[in-house]
Design a protein around this motif. Structure first.
Motif, mmCIF file in Angstrom:
data_model
loop_
_atom_site.group_PDB
_atom_site.id
_atom_site.type_symbol
_atom_site.label_atom_id
_atom_site.label_comp_id
_atom_site.label_asym_id
_atom_site.label_seq_id
_atom_site.Cartn_x
_atom_site.Cartn_y
_atom_site.Cartn_z
ATOM 1 N N VAL A 141 0.856 -1.189 0.000
ATOM 2 C CA VAL A 141 0.000 0.000 0.000
ATOM 3 C C VAL A 141 0.889 1.234 0.000
ATOM 4 C CG1 VAL A 141 -1.883 -1.193 1.178
ATOM 5 C CG2 VAL A 141 -0.159 0.017 2.535
ATOM 6 N N ALA A 142 0.406 2.320 -0.613
ATOM 7 C CA ALA A 142 1.212 3.529 -0.737
ATOM 8 C C ALA A 142 0.448 4.741 -0.231
ATOM 9 C CB ALA A 142 1.625 3.739 -2.192
ATOM 10 N N ALA A 166 -8.191 0.312 0.233
ATOM 11 C CA ALA A 166 -8.896 0.866 -0.922
ATOM 12 C C ALA A 166 -10.176 1.585 -0.498
ATOM 13 C CB ALA A 166 -9.216 -0.249 -1.919
ATOM 14 N N GLN A 167 -10.896 1.001 0.462
ATOM 15 C CA GLN A 167 -12.126 1.646 0.953
ATOM 16 C C GLN A 167 -11.841 2.996 1.586
ATOM 17 O OE1 GLN A 167 -13.917 -1.228 3.602
ATOM 18 N NE2 GLN A 167 -14.147 -2.751 1.966
ATOM 19 N N ALA A 168 -10.628 3.151 2.143
ATOM 20 C CA ALA A 168 -10.249 4.423 2.759
ATOM 21 C C ALA A 168 -9.700 5.412 1.736
ATOM 22 C CB ALA A 168 -9.207 4.175 3.852
ATOM 23 N N GLY A 169 -9.722 5.024 0.470
ATOM 24 C CA GLY A 169 -9.235 5.909 -0.581
ATOM 25 C C GLY A 169 -7.745 5.815 -0.830
ATOM 26 N N GLY A 170 -7.076 4.802 -0.260
ATOM 27 C CA GLY A 170 -5.642 4.654 -0.426
ATOM 28 C C GLY A 170 -5.283 3.925 -1.701
ATOM 29 N N GLN A 171 -4.029 4.005 -2.080
ATOM 30 C CA GLN A 171 -3.533 3.351 -3.284
ATOM 31 C C GLN A 171 -2.979 1.976 -2.947
ATOM 32 O OE1 GLN A 171 0.088 4.951 -5.098
ATOM 33 N NE2 GLN A 171 -0.739 4.563 -7.138
ATOM 34 N N VAL A 172 -3.583 0.947 -3.522
ATOM 35 C CA VAL A 172 -3.086 -0.420 -3.391
ATOM 36 C C VAL A 172 -2.193 -0.703 -4.595
ATOM 37 C CG1 VAL A 172 -3.688 -2.860 -3.202
ATOM 38 C CG2 VAL A 172 -5.180 -1.136 -2.176
ATOM 39 N N LEU A 173 -0.900 -0.820 -4.363
ATOM 40 C CA LEU A 173 -0.004 -1.142 -5.468
ATOM 41 C C LEU A 173 -0.281 -2.552 -5.969
ATOM 42 C CD1 LEU A 173 3.400 0.322 -4.185
ATOM 43 C CD2 LEU A 173 1.807 1.341 -5.826
ATOM 44 N N SER A 174 -0.438 -3.490 -5.051
ATOM 45 C CA SER A 174 -0.756 -4.868 -5.410
ATOM 46 C C SER A 174 -1.183 -5.630 -4.176
ATOM 47 C CB SER A 174 0.456 -5.565 -6.030
ATOM 48 O OG SER A 174 0.149 -6.907 -6.369
ATOM 49 N N ALA A 200 -0.108 -0.028 -12.098
ATOM 50 C CA ALA A 200 1.151 0.274 -12.775
ATOM 51 C C ALA A 200 1.752 1.521 -12.136
ATOM 52 C CB ALA A 200 0.918 0.472 -14.264
ATOM 53 N N ALA A 201 2.186 1.371 -10.900
ATOM 54 C CA ALA A 201 2.716 2.497 -10.126
ATOM 55 C C ALA A 201 3.761 1.970 -9.168
ATOM 56 C CB ALA A 201 1.589 3.187 -9.363
ATOM 57 N N GLU A 202 4.603 2.873 -8.666
ATOM 58 C CA GLU A 202 5.622 2.493 -7.699
ATOM 59 C C GLU A 202 5.796 3.604 -6.681
ATOM 60 O OE1 GLU A 202 9.935 3.552 -9.416
ATOM 61 O OE2 GLU A 202 8.825 2.148 -10.723
ATOM 62 N N ALA A 203 6.472 3.276 -5.580
ATOM 63 C CA ALA A 203 6.715 4.236 -4.501
ATOM 64 C C ALA A 203 7.943 3.808 -3.729
ATOM 65 C CB ALA A 203 5.499 4.308 -3.566
ATOM 66 N N ALA A 204 8.487 4.732 -2.949
ATOM 67 C CA ALA A 204 9.624 4.415 -2.095
ATOM 68 C C ALA A 204 9.177 3.456 -1.005
ATOM 69 C CB ALA A 204 10.178 5.692 -1.477
#
Length: 283
Positions: A141-142, A166-174, A200-204
């Motif tokens: 999660v990001a 996801a329900q909280a509006g967060g980004q699930v990378l996978s 198709a996203a990435e984060a630190a």
């Protein structure tokens, strides 16, 4: 399949599916239009325009078998053989595949989507291994450009956590397979992959850890050894050889020495997302 003999390069655009996953570029050539369309829908977030120049491109050719074999009721891991030429050979119940020693060429003989997906996962895991990274069964999660990777046994709560985030509006990378690797001068990165819920996203990558259930959500430090044992169980081994195992152990050790090992204890409610947001916001 005894040797790797691919048809000449240069497929028509209609027969080729170009993918970009965690910095890895691959082209999948599928003659069967129905299978190609199914793969295109599945990988839609990761499909890119053809790139003939620039970055390294891997190639996977999928061909129909000379004699079709029935799909098994229960799938097992394929037998893995390493040839004298360094090529990797996979033997599944209803498919066979060969991957070149450099990981840039592969061919799979089989029917349906499963054989193609299996070989793509191995190709991606090998590409990540060459970069000192891992392909991990887990959820990432990001938040505000930072990510946390959590892994665990079946039932630990990976999919549940992804849904709550996801329900909280967060980004699930996978929430199935997560790619992680060290980027020179930037620390570790985490990226989504196409399987199940994937972006198709990435984060630190700021934290790697395990999951536990409780009525009160909290974020706790955890011993690196405890996280490491679970990480090794859930990392995809790119090749079952001493070199492959050594590379996996080395990557896991470096990851745990450079990224905070944690444990997320969480309840099945919005408090789980709040705890993660607070931890990632604080670095």
């Amino acid at each position: 399949m005894h040797s790797l003999s691919l048809p000449p390069e240069g497929p028509t655009e209609d027969a080729a599916l170009w993918l970009r996953i965690a910095g890895w570029t691959g082209v999948v050539e599928v003659g069967d239009a129905g299978l190609r369309d199914s793969l295109r829908r599945m990988f839609s977030r990761f499909v890119v325009s053809p790139r003939r120049e620039g970055s390294e491109v891997a190639r996977l050719v999928a061909v129909a078998p000379a004699r079709a074999r029935p799909a098994p009721v229960i799938r097992e891991l394929p037998r893995v053989l390493l040839g004298e030429d360094g090529a990797l050979r996979l033997a599944g119940e209803d498919y066979d595949a060969t991957l070149s020693a450099d990981g840039l060429q592969a061919q799979v003989e089989g029917q349906g989507r499963f054989p193609v997906e299996t070989v793509l996962k191995v190709m991606l895991a090998r590409a990540l291994a060459r970069r000192g990274g891992l392909l991990v069964h887990g959820v990432a999660v990001a938040h505000q450009g930072r990510a946390a990777l959590f892994t665990g046994h079946s039932g630990a709560g990976k999919s549940t956590l992804g849904a709550l985030w996801a329900q909280a509006g967060g980004q699930v990378l996978s929430d199935e397979l997560v790619a992680v690797w060290p980027e020179p001068g930037q620390g570790w990165r985490a990226a989504g992959t196409p399987w199940n819920v994937g972006q198709a996203a990435e984060a630190a990558l700021s934290a790697v850890g395990t999951l536990a259930w409780d009525g009160v959500s909290r974020w706790e430090p955890q011993a690196a050894g405890d996280v490491g044992r679970m990480l090794l169980v859930n990392a995809l081994l790119p090749e079952a050889t001493p070199v492959g195992r050594g590379g996996l152990l080395g990557a896991a050790g470096r990851l745990l020495s450079e990224v905070s090992p944690v444990r997320l204890v969480f309840a099945r409610d919005a408090s789980a997302a709040a705890v993660i947001q607070g931890a990632l916001a604080n670095g």
